[in-house]
Design a protein around this motif. Sequence first.
Motif, PDB file in Angstrom:
ATOM      1  N   ASP A  19       4.649  -1.858  -0.681  1.00 13.28           N
ATOM      2  CA  ASP A  19       5.853  -2.255   0.046  1.00 13.28           C
ATOM      3  C   ASP A  19       5.537  -3.204   1.207  1.00 13.28           C
ATOM      4  O   ASP A  19       6.345  -4.077   1.541  1.00 13.28           O
ATOM      5  CB  ASP A  19       6.588  -1.031   0.597  1.00 13.28           C
ATOM      6  CG  ASP A  19       7.168  -0.154  -0.492  1.00 13.28           C
ATOM      7  OD1 ASP A  19       7.267  -0.600  -1.654  1.00 13.28           O
ATOM      8  OD2 ASP A  19       7.516   1.005  -0.174  1.00 13.28           O
ATOM      9  N   THR A  20       4.385  -3.027   1.828  1.00 17.11           N
ATOM     10  CA  THR A  20       4.016  -3.792   3.017  1.00 17.11           C
ATOM     11  C   THR A  20       3.223  -5.053   2.673  1.00 17.11           C
ATOM     12  O   THR A  20       3.030  -5.913   3.528  1.00 17.11           O
ATOM     13  CB  THR A  20       3.197  -2.898   3.971  1.00 17.11           C
ATOM     14  OG1 THR A  20       3.855  -1.643   4.124  1.00 17.11           O
ATOM     15  CG2 THR A  20       3.053  -3.512   5.355  1.00 17.11           C
ATOM     16  N   ALA A  67      -7.415  -6.220  19.094  1.00 17.65           N
ATOM     17  CA  ALA A  67      -6.023  -6.625  19.304  1.00 17.65           C
ATOM     18  C   ALA A  67      -5.458  -7.282  18.054  1.00 17.65           C
ATOM     19  O   ALA A  67      -4.326  -6.998  17.653  1.00 17.65           O
ATOM     20  CB  ALA A  67      -5.931  -7.562  20.503  1.00 17.65           C
ATOM     21  N   LEU A  68      -6.245  -8.138  17.414  1.00 14.82           N
ATOM     22  CA  LEU A  68      -5.793  -8.801  16.199  1.00 14.82           C
ATOM     23  C   LEU A  68      -5.587  -7.789  15.079  1.00 14.82           C
ATOM     24  O   LEU A  68      -4.574  -7.832  14.370  1.00 14.82           O
ATOM     25  CB  LEU A  68      -6.800  -9.873  15.778  1.00 14.82           C
ATOM     26  CG  LEU A  68      -6.267 -10.822  14.734  1.00 14.82           C
ATOM     27  CD1 LEU A  68      -5.762 -12.089  15.403  1.00 14.82           C
ATOM     28  CD2 LEU A  68      -7.350 -11.164  13.757  1.00 14.82           C
ATOM     29  N   ALA A  69      -6.517  -6.862  14.930  1.00 13.54           N
ATOM     30  CA  ALA A  69      -6.407  -5.839  13.886  1.00 13.54           C
ATOM     31  C   ALA A  69      -5.137  -5.011  14.056  1.00 13.54           C
ATOM     32  O   ALA A  69      -4.498  -4.632  13.071  1.00 13.54           O
ATOM     33  CB  ALA A  69      -7.635  -4.932  13.901  1.00 13.54           C
ATOM     34  N   ALA A  70      -4.756  -4.747  15.277  1.00  8.18           N
ATOM     35  CA  ALA A  70      -3.567  -3.935  15.550  1.00  8.18           C
ATOM     36  C   ALA A  70      -2.273  -4.638  15.161  1.00  8.18           C
ATOM     37  O   ALA A  70      -1.248  -3.983  14.972  1.00  8.18           O
ATOM     38  CB  ALA A  70      -3.529  -3.556  17.026  1.00  8.18           C
ATOM     39  N   THR A  71      -2.316  -5.970  15.010  1.00  6.02           N
ATOM     40  CA  THR A  71      -1.106  -6.709  14.640  1.00  6.02           C
ATOM     41  C   THR A  71      -0.911  -6.833  13.138  1.00  6.02           C
ATOM     42  O   THR A  71       0.124  -7.333  12.692  1.00  6.02           O
ATOM     43  CB  THR A  71      -1.104  -8.118  15.280  1.00  6.02           C
ATOM     44  OG1 THR A  71      -2.178  -8.880  14.733  1.00  6.02           O
ATOM     45  CG2 THR A  71      -1.212  -8.043  16.791  1.00  6.02           C
ATOM     46  N   ASP A  72      -1.870  -6.403  12.345  1.00  4.49           N
ATOM     47  CA  ASP A  72      -1.752  -6.441  10.885  1.00  4.49           C
ATOM     48  C   ASP A  72      -0.589  -5.539  10.471  1.00  4.49           C
ATOM     49  O   ASP A  72      -0.511  -4.384  10.881  1.00  4.49           O
ATOM     50  CB  ASP A  72      -3.057  -5.952  10.261  1.00  4.49           C
ATOM     51  CG  ASP A  72      -3.092  -6.048   8.746  1.00  4.49           C
ATOM     52  OD1 ASP A  72      -2.029  -5.978   8.085  1.00  4.49           O
ATOM     53  OD2 ASP A  72      -4.200  -6.185   8.209  1.00  4.49           O
ATOM     54  N   PRO A  73       0.331  -6.050   9.648  1.00  7.37           N
ATOM     55  CA  PRO A  73       1.449  -5.213   9.192  1.00  7.37           C
ATOM     56  C   PRO A  73       1.013  -3.914   8.517  1.00  7.37           C
ATOM     57  O   PRO A  73       1.712  -2.906   8.632  1.00  7.37           O
ATOM     58  CB  PRO A  73       2.198  -6.127   8.215  1.00  7.37           C
ATOM     59  CG  PRO A  73       1.935  -7.500   8.742  1.00  7.37           C
ATOM     60  CD  PRO A  73       0.502  -7.448   9.229  1.00  7.37           C
ATOM     61  N   TYR A  74      -0.119  -3.915   7.835  1.00 10.35           N
ATOM     62  CA  TYR A  74      -0.622  -2.667   7.258  1.00 10.35           C
ATOM     63  C   TYR A  74      -0.910  -1.655   8.365  1.00 10.35           C
ATOM     64  O   TYR A  74      -0.572  -0.472   8.238  1.00 10.35           O
ATOM     65  CB  TYR A  74      -1.893  -2.909   6.457  1.00 10.35           C
ATOM     66  CG  TYR A  74      -1.728  -3.437   5.054  1.00 10.35           C
ATOM     67  CD1 TYR A  74      -0.492  -3.459   4.408  1.00 10.35           C
ATOM     68  CD2 TYR A  74      -2.823  -3.915   4.350  1.00 10.35           C
ATOM     69  CE1 TYR A  74      -0.364  -3.940   3.119  1.00 10.35           C
ATOM     70  CE2 TYR A  74      -2.704  -4.385   3.056  1.00 10.35           C
ATOM     71  CZ  TYR A  74      -1.476  -4.407   2.443  1.00 10.35           C
ATOM     72  OH  TYR A  74      -1.361  -4.871   1.160  1.00 10.35           O
ATOM     73  N   ALA A  75      -1.550  -2.104   9.439  1.00 11.36           N
ATOM     74  CA  ALA A  75      -1.853  -1.209  10.555  1.00 11.36           C
ATOM     75  C   ALA A  75      -0.570  -0.724  11.212  1.00 11.36           C
ATOM     76  O   ALA A  75      -0.415   0.469  11.509  1.00 11.36           O
ATOM     77  CB  ALA A  75      -2.742  -1.917  11.575  1.00 11.36           C
ATOM     78  N   LYS A  76       0.372  -1.628  11.423  1.00 11.91           N
ATOM     79  CA  LYS A  76       1.645  -1.264  12.058  1.00 11.91           C
ATOM     80  C   LYS A  76       2.438  -0.260  11.217  1.00 11.91           C
ATOM     81  O   LYS A  76       3.145   0.580  11.762  1.00 11.91           O
ATOM     82  CB  LYS A  76       2.493  -2.509  12.290  1.00 11.91           C
ATOM     83  CG  LYS A  76       1.986  -3.382  13.401  1.00 11.91           C
ATOM     84  CD  LYS A  76       2.923  -4.570  13.572  1.00 11.91           C
ATOM     85  CE  LYS A  76       2.565  -5.402  14.763  1.00 11.91           C
ATOM     86  NZ  LYS A  76       3.513  -6.520  14.958  1.00 11.91           N
ATOM     87  N   ALA A  77       2.296  -0.352   9.886  1.00 11.04           N
ATOM     88  CA  ALA A  77       3.015   0.549   8.977  1.00 11.04           C
ATOM     89  C   ALA A  77       2.346   1.916   8.874  1.00 11.04           C
ATOM     90  O   ALA A  77       2.899   2.826   8.255  1.00 11.04           O
ATOM     91  CB  ALA A  77       3.128  -0.081   7.590  1.00 11.04           C
TER      92      ALA A  77
END
Length: 98
Positions: A19-20, A67-77
Amino acid sequence: MLFALICKDKPGSLQLRTDTRPAHAAFLEGLISEGKLAFAGPFLDAEGKPDGSLVMIEAADMAAAQALAATDPYAKAGLFESVEIRAWNWVFQKPASA
């Protein structure tokens, strides 16, 4: 400096990954445009289904990589069970453009 994002999916999260994926792919395309992505792809389980990710990024330092890793949509999901970030030195078979 290059950093490897070694991401392990939470068990039973294949549907969340699916889905992501469009948002994640757009995120990676953005990193390519910014010159921050060396390469990326999924880890595969015994059945050949994705169960994690390896993303190699360019960042100034560990804090910037985190910081960049935290913005990945997979991480956010909330897809990942764990994310290990390690500095990496590309020595052999490095493309001229990398």
